[in-house]
Design an enzyme around this catalytic site. Structure first.
Site, PDB file in Angstrom:
ATOM      1  N   GLU B 183     -24.273 -34.415  23.952  1.00 57.34           N
ATOM      2  CA  GLU B 183     -24.064 -35.765  23.434  1.00 57.34           C
ATOM      3  C   GLU B 183     -24.038 -36.739  24.603  1.00 57.34           C
ATOM      4  OE1 GLU B 183     -21.234 -36.048  20.317  1.00 57.34           O
ATOM      5  OE2 GLU B 183     -20.776 -38.138  20.730  1.00 57.34           O
ATOM      6  N   ASN B 226     -16.380 -34.068  20.601  1.00 59.00           N
ATOM      7  CA  ASN B 226     -16.677 -33.911  19.175  1.00 59.00           C
ATOM      8  C   ASN B 226     -16.919 -32.424  18.967  1.00 59.00           C
ATOM      9  OD1 ASN B 226     -16.551 -36.681  18.530  1.00 59.00           O
ATOM     10  ND2 ASN B 226     -18.616 -36.964  19.298  1.00 59.00           N
ATOM     11  N   GLU B 307     -13.381 -41.724  15.227  1.00 58.55           N
ATOM     12  CA  GLU B 307     -14.781 -41.563  14.822  1.00 58.55           C
ATOM     13  C   GLU B 307     -14.985 -40.347  13.923  1.00 58.55           C
ATOM     14  OE1 GLU B 307     -16.727 -41.540  18.676  1.00 58.55           O
ATOM     15  OE2 GLU B 307     -17.094 -43.684  18.530  1.00 58.55           O
ATOM     16  N   ARG B 340      -6.944 -37.781  24.095  1.00 53.51           N
ATOM     17  CA  ARG B 340      -7.706 -39.008  24.373  1.00 53.51           C
ATOM     18  C   ARG B 340      -7.138 -40.212  23.624  1.00 53.51           C
ATOM     19  NH1 ARG B 340     -13.065 -39.094  23.082  1.00 53.51           N
ATOM     20  NH2 ARG B 340     -13.912 -40.025  24.969  1.00 53.51           N
ATOM     21  N   ARG B 352     -11.209 -53.800  17.400  1.00 48.29           N
ATOM     22  CA  ARG B 352     -11.110 -52.438  17.915  1.00 48.29           C
ATOM     23  C   ARG B 352     -10.487 -52.398  19.299  1.00 48.29           C
ATOM     24  NH1 ARG B 352     -16.597 -49.142  18.106  1.00 48.29           N
ATOM     25  NH2 ARG B 352     -16.089 -48.488  20.222  1.00 48.29           N
ATOM     26  N   LYS B 376      -9.934 -44.419  28.452  1.00 48.43           N
ATOM     27  CA  LYS B 376     -11.201 -44.916  28.994  1.00 48.43           C
ATOM     28  C   LYS B 376     -10.947 -46.138  29.877  1.00 48.43           C
ATOM     29  CE  LYS B 376     -14.373 -43.280  25.401  1.00 48.43           C
ATOM     30  NZ  LYS B 376     -15.498 -43.607  24.485  1.00 48.43           N
ATOM     31  N   ASP B 381     -15.843 -49.307  24.865  1.00 45.32           N
ATOM     32  CA  ASP B 381     -16.457 -47.978  24.983  1.00 45.32           C
ATOM     33  C   ASP B 381     -17.483 -47.920  26.093  1.00 45.32           C
ATOM     34  OD1 ASP B 381     -17.304 -45.421  24.607  1.00 45.32           O
ATOM     35  OD2 ASP B 381     -18.390 -45.799  22.756  1.00 45.32           O
ATOM     36  N   GLU B 403     -10.352 -42.104  32.208  1.00 41.99           N
ATOM     37  CA  GLU B 403     -11.635 -41.507  31.806  1.00 41.99           C
ATOM     38  C   GLU B 403     -12.771 -42.467  32.143  1.00 41.99           C
ATOM     39  OE1 GLU B 403     -11.872 -39.686  27.861  1.00 41.99           O
ATOM     40  OE2 GLU B 403     -13.879 -40.519  27.574  1.00 41.99           O
ATOM     41  N   GLU B 409     -24.623 -43.662  29.434  1.00 44.06           N
ATOM     42  CA  GLU B 409     -24.909 -43.949  28.029  1.00 44.06           C
ATOM     43  C   GLU B 409     -25.352 -45.393  27.809  1.00 44.06           C
ATOM     44  OE1 GLU B 409     -21.596 -43.142  25.474  1.00 44.06           O
ATOM     45  OE2 GLU B 409     -22.564 -43.931  23.684  1.00 44.06           O
TER      46      GLU B 409
END
Lengths: 719, 719
Positions: B183, B226, B307, B340, B352, B376, B381, B403, B409
């Site tokens: 991913e 995930n 998610e 997390r 968010r 994070k 994100d 993180e 990405e």
């Protein structure tokens, strides 16, 4: 000091190539040890003269720059004139017309577009070692042959040597999806990095082309037969074009799979009916767009009306109508349709074995001349061993091509050493008795006995992103053997094993014959521990990894029970006249002999016969006992391979030794797993003890049945 | 002759390493050119003495055998006794206790378990260059440092050098699925070949461990957050054990992701409620099974209630109850739970941005001591640029870890050169004003200002099966920079770029500073052509490849419109008190300044403010004009990178030059695509012309919107 210098240099050469990760394949050039060959080669390579200029000659030069410095420790030197400084001549027959005689020109002409001739040519009192083709690609093939002969240290520069391919289209079929997964791929993922194309050219594409050209492969189909129509979009054709441009100097044409329903998915039409004019227009437009980008595009490979793929049957049309519509679109550009005979409908036929003949025999003569029907080597599906497909010899006026599977879907995938040359030789040498009583599969494939001009041998690729390309180092030998057999289907698998092993490990490796011995015996060993005596299709469901004789439920002809039919009364699939009568699809000479369980070659016994457990075989053993002996022998063979390999520990470089050593240990475990699982399972029907001669199968059948592998490679997992 | 000999040898060394495909990373050792360093190193390496035996010392020896022959042209020589034949001493403080003074022992002791000291030690009139740690791993870290200092040709063997990590757990998070897809992975597929494990050990696993140890990474989480529960099955733990065994000598502990619902999926329970005793028992049993195989197993990484992932909320429990239940299972073995903070519920919160603080601030002090909350770097994100996450500084009694996302990405994936060191430095140096007015993110992360003992920096891996590991050669610099910053979050990104580029291309490369220049400017360039002035989350849907400011429909906070809020009235997300008031989650010192659009750093402007198109910026330009200038500048910067790179054509080896050259050309195209697409789109709201100073955006907005990439890497396609 000078000696020390060279000694050191030599040592350093050795050292510098020690990290043998297998990437270089059989093109892993190394220093030539035979003094005479080395010095002669050195002399010729100091005056290389090309009689012309073209991209294929650039590829030759690129290869020489790679090979020659390693082989002889010196860079090649190119001559500036054809007489004085030249020592080696390279060019086409036409280019060399002024310096070679008419007889020789005739001899070379007969070698065809891809053939080559090499040998010494005397001209005005001087000898030039020459490589001549009718086209530049012939010269490239000749140069690869020369380098191989030198590398194998067996060349005699005074002798003439010529060769030409017997099959016209020698093709790799990649089952690569656009997301880079590979159906039935066990060597990582697709080497086609579609996302980064066209902007980024991975150097690997060039090495791929080199490897293929070196064994004469001249066609590649880039995408999976279970195709996604997306590949035909302009943005993807732009990517394909980059690959085609790279492959062209190496004589390789690009083919793509065509999804039959693309007119609906890409064209927005409501039908894909091959007789619909809008559908035909869609394909004409697509084909035109492709040829604009790729003027030498090869054509389409199509899997239609098989395993759920769309096809002409949806519209009440037959395979010929479907194929011919595409053929019409491609014909103006000399493009081809390669239509697969691996078809079976949603409705289960009485015996899947018969399906291809049932569908294609009635269509004999109805396909356009730029259509080839691509037939798997056997009637079921690339099983460890299959008798040859009954379509070979059954049609007269249809171009038939062979489809072998190089990727070892059913033969140990990437964890087992199984050399397929022997198996393919067995198939190619099979007597079909049609059209002539002396006909063999090879003589049909290459057109000898049929007069067929458009000939094809396709192999389902075993290539992936793994550093060594094929996952298992010895998977390379299958890629190699496929190319060699496509070039010449009469080659012996032993000779090919010799060539490959010498090019891969060095001709002077002490014990090289042991490696060849493992290779030659490996297929029979795998058949023994997987599916002896004609058993077939008893592997794990879906991923096809490991044994699964208990697989049942769902579509019948996707289960194991359907194929082995084991019960208290015996085992095997009756395909004689008392059963499905698939045998009847073969020539009468075969049908007659094979109908008799006492006469049929025992390797095909249970493929065609359902027999009681105490049926007596030629050995005098009962069927049950013979089955157990075969499984046991398979395990013992796999152990002997490891033992033999380990005797080579000090002569093979550490990295490759260790790689194969680890995998052979896995192979033994997997062989034991096959033996134990199958014998314990079949024993529940045979209800007999294991003979004392064999190692008693260990473990618990329920345990073997409980194993699951949802993330096995080569499939799209559902999660 | 002797000179010729060495000249040739040298030439050959150069030649033999010419094929630079990037596999060797920053461990691509090369010949040392500075005579003094070379001869001193030669001397020390001719008498290496280990004061003890253990697997980590074997790893040291393995590394020396790789490095030293290349660096100095001679193999290392190991001394048989510590005095006479020894010239270099390696060992732990305890092992060397008899030969070093008490003061020095104290000094070394203070360096902690992973620190190292190196320098000359005088003993009985002789000097021994020594590398000493408190544990063997410290010695290994010291040896890697020594080799790097020699490789960079800047070592002074007379000087003492010591270092120790500031963060306890320095971890790579692999988002690798069990089917080997990754991913958000853009460098091929997962390097973990689960299918062939445990039988087959890919040599790459060792090189992976070497690379990580060389930059101090001491923890890896092997599987995707995930997660699939399958990884916790015994057959997979057997595979994980093989990796753990390989990594152990390199000081690397293995972690796994734990799917919260595993008790249901694997245990057959009807609930995963953390307060249910059967659930707790399930996890205790699982943990026991894992520690039996892997005694130093690190623990679990968990993504819960985010998610769509399962978590404690399903059972009315909070994150602390969920995490603590797992922590209890792990505590007897000193295992950790890394939980997390990237959470947001199915129901869309007002903003968010606020979610993590809303959920975790109330739980401050409620987590067990072996739990770390992994946060994070920013609240949304991993956007091209984000202000630091407001959780840093907001909690007092909770272990917080950082993180970062190494895989790009949102930052050009594998086709763009974006060095992340500068961005991470920006985050780490951010002043949080909490708990102290002088606090920075770095001082929270390493426990300086919080007293937190269990410290963590995690990076989402950018590693895959691509030969060069990271897809883009410069992706390696981000792996390197992450390791270095995890070791010492106060390092400057410039220094790290210097280190990496020198180790990768050679310290004496003429023009090395140009490479560093590209790196240092690359992140700002990408932000400019992607999301300048605080814009964020305007990329393509799902695959996140390329621009997608028009993305709308479906869940609001997965669209671009939600984030940029462009309209005729202006652009930007109002997170001040007149909007979502997310700003209020920061310290008052920050909230106050950033609330004012005239005072907030302009790089965060539209992150927190919705402003009219003619809002005047510090430059005097209108907001619209400033946006266009930034996009245009981004494109120009990317062009300058190519120009600079091409000036290095003759000093960089062909393979790496060409690799980066191709990718920089793609980067320019992608930068232009971003600029054109975003500016044409925003212009539809701004309704103003493009300023004449910029290159006018080309193309048609509808065309950009029509582009689709269903097979983009890093996602699971649906087809």
């Amino acid at each position: 000091m000078k000696n020390l210098f060279y000694a050191f240099l030599f040592f350093f050469c050795i050292q510098s190539v020690q990290a043998k990760d297998g990437y270089d394949l059989w093109l892993d050039y190394s220093s030539i040890k035979t003094p005479a060959i080395r010095s002669e080669a050195e002399s010729f390579f100091s005056g290389i003269y090309f009689f012309g200029k073209n991209p294929t000659y650039n590829a030759i030069q690129f290869e020489m720059e790679k090979a020659i410095p390693i082989m002889i420790g010196k860079s090649p030197i190119y001559a500036t004139d054809r007489i004085n400084s030249a020592k080696m001549w390279l060019g086409t027959r036409e280019e060399l017309a002024q310096v070679i005689g008419l007889d020789q020109q005739m001899e070379i002409k007969n070698l065809g577009d891809e053939g080559y001739w090499m040998g010494p040519i005397e001209f005005q009192g001087k000898t030039y070692f020459s490589i001549i083709g009718n086209k530049p690609i012939g010269v490239l093939y000749g140069v690869f042959r020369l380098l191989q002969e030198i590398q194998r240290e067996q060349i005699d520069f005074k002798e003439e040597l010529s060769d030409s391919p017997k099959v016209k289209i020698r093709m790799l079929n990649h089952w690569d999806n656009l997301d880079r997964t590979v159906e039935r791929g066990y060597a990582g993922f697709s080497i086609w990095d579609w996302h980064k194309l066209p902007g980024y050219v991975d150097p690997r594409y060039i090495d791929y082309a080199r490897a293929n050209a070196s064994i004469g492969i001249n066609a590649v189909s880039l995408t999976n037969v279970n195709a996604n129509a997306w590949i035909l979009r302009p943005d993807f054709i732009e990517k394909v074009k980059v690959l085609a441009d790279i492959f062209r100097p190496y004589g390789i044409k690009v083919y793509l799979t065509a999804r039959f329903s693309a007119p609906i998915e890409l064209g927005g039409l409501e039908t894909a009916d091959p007789l619909n004019s809008e559908v035909a227009a869609f394909w004409k437009e697509k084909v035109g767009m492709i040829y604009k980008a790729i003027p030498d595009f090869g054509g389409f490979v199509v899997k239609a009306n098989s395993e759920g793929q769309p096809g002409p049957h949806e519209y009440g049309r037959n395979h010929a109508e479907g194929a011919n519509m595409l053929a019409d679109a491609l014909a103006p550009y000399k493009g081809l349709v390669i239509w697969r005979a691996f078809v079976y409908s949603h409705e289960i036929d009485e015996d899947r074995h018969k399906q291809a003949n049932l569908e294609f025999e009635p269509l004999d003569g109805k396909f356009k001349e730029n259509v080839i029907i691509q037939v798997k080597n056997g009637a079921i599906d690339f099983q460890p061993r299959e008798p040859f497909h009954p379509l070979f010899g059954a049609v007269k006026s249809t171009n038939l091509g062979m489809e072998f599977q190089i990727t070892q879907e059913y033969l140990g995938q990437a964890t087992q050493l199984v050399y397929l040359g022997t198996f393919w030789e067995e198939v190619l040498k099979s007597n079909t008795y049609r059209p002539k009583s002396s006909s063999t599969v090879a003589k049909i494939i290459d057109g000898t006995d049929t007069g067929q001009k458009l000939t094809l041998m396709a192999g389902v690729s075993n290539i992936g992103t793994d550093r060594n390309w094929t996952g298992h180092l010895f998977g390379q030998s299958n890629w190699y053997a496929f190319g060699r057999l496509a070039w010449d289907p009469y080659l012996s698998s032993e000779k090919i094993a010799e060539e490959w092993s010498e090019l891969t490990f060095g001709p002077k490796l002490s014990g090289i014959e042991k490696i060849q011995g493992i290779m030659i015996n490996s297929h029979e060993a795998a058949v023994n521990y997987m599916t002896p005596l004609g058993l077939h299709h008893i592997m794990g469901r879906s991923h096809h990894y490991g044994p699964g004789p208990w697989v049942e439920g769902g579509r019948a002809d996707w289960t194991s029970l359907y194929y082995h039919r084991a019960g208290s009364d015996g085992i095997g699939f009756d395909r004689t006249s008392s059963g499905s009568n698939a045998l009847n699809q073969y020539a009468p000479e075969i049908a007659e002999v094979w109908s008799d369980p006492k006469k049929i070659p025992e390797k095909y016994l249970l493929w065609f016969h359902h027999l009681p457990w105490d049926f007596e075989l030629k050995s005098g053993n009962s069927l049950w006992k013979e089955i157990t002996l075969h499984y046991d022998q398979g395990v013992k063979s796999s152990r002997s391979f490891l033992q033999t390999w380990q005797s080579l520990e000090n002569v093979i470089d550490e990295e490759r030794f260790d790689h194969v050593n680890q995998l052979l240990k896995i192979q033994i475990k997997e062989a034991e797993w096959w033996r134990n699982a199958c014998l314990l399972y079949f024993q529940t029907f045979a209800d007999r003890p294991f003979p004392s001669e064999i190692e008693q199968p260990e473990g618990d059948l329920e345990y073997y049945k409980s194993l699951s592998f949802p993330f096995a490679p080569g499939i799209k997992p559902n999660w």
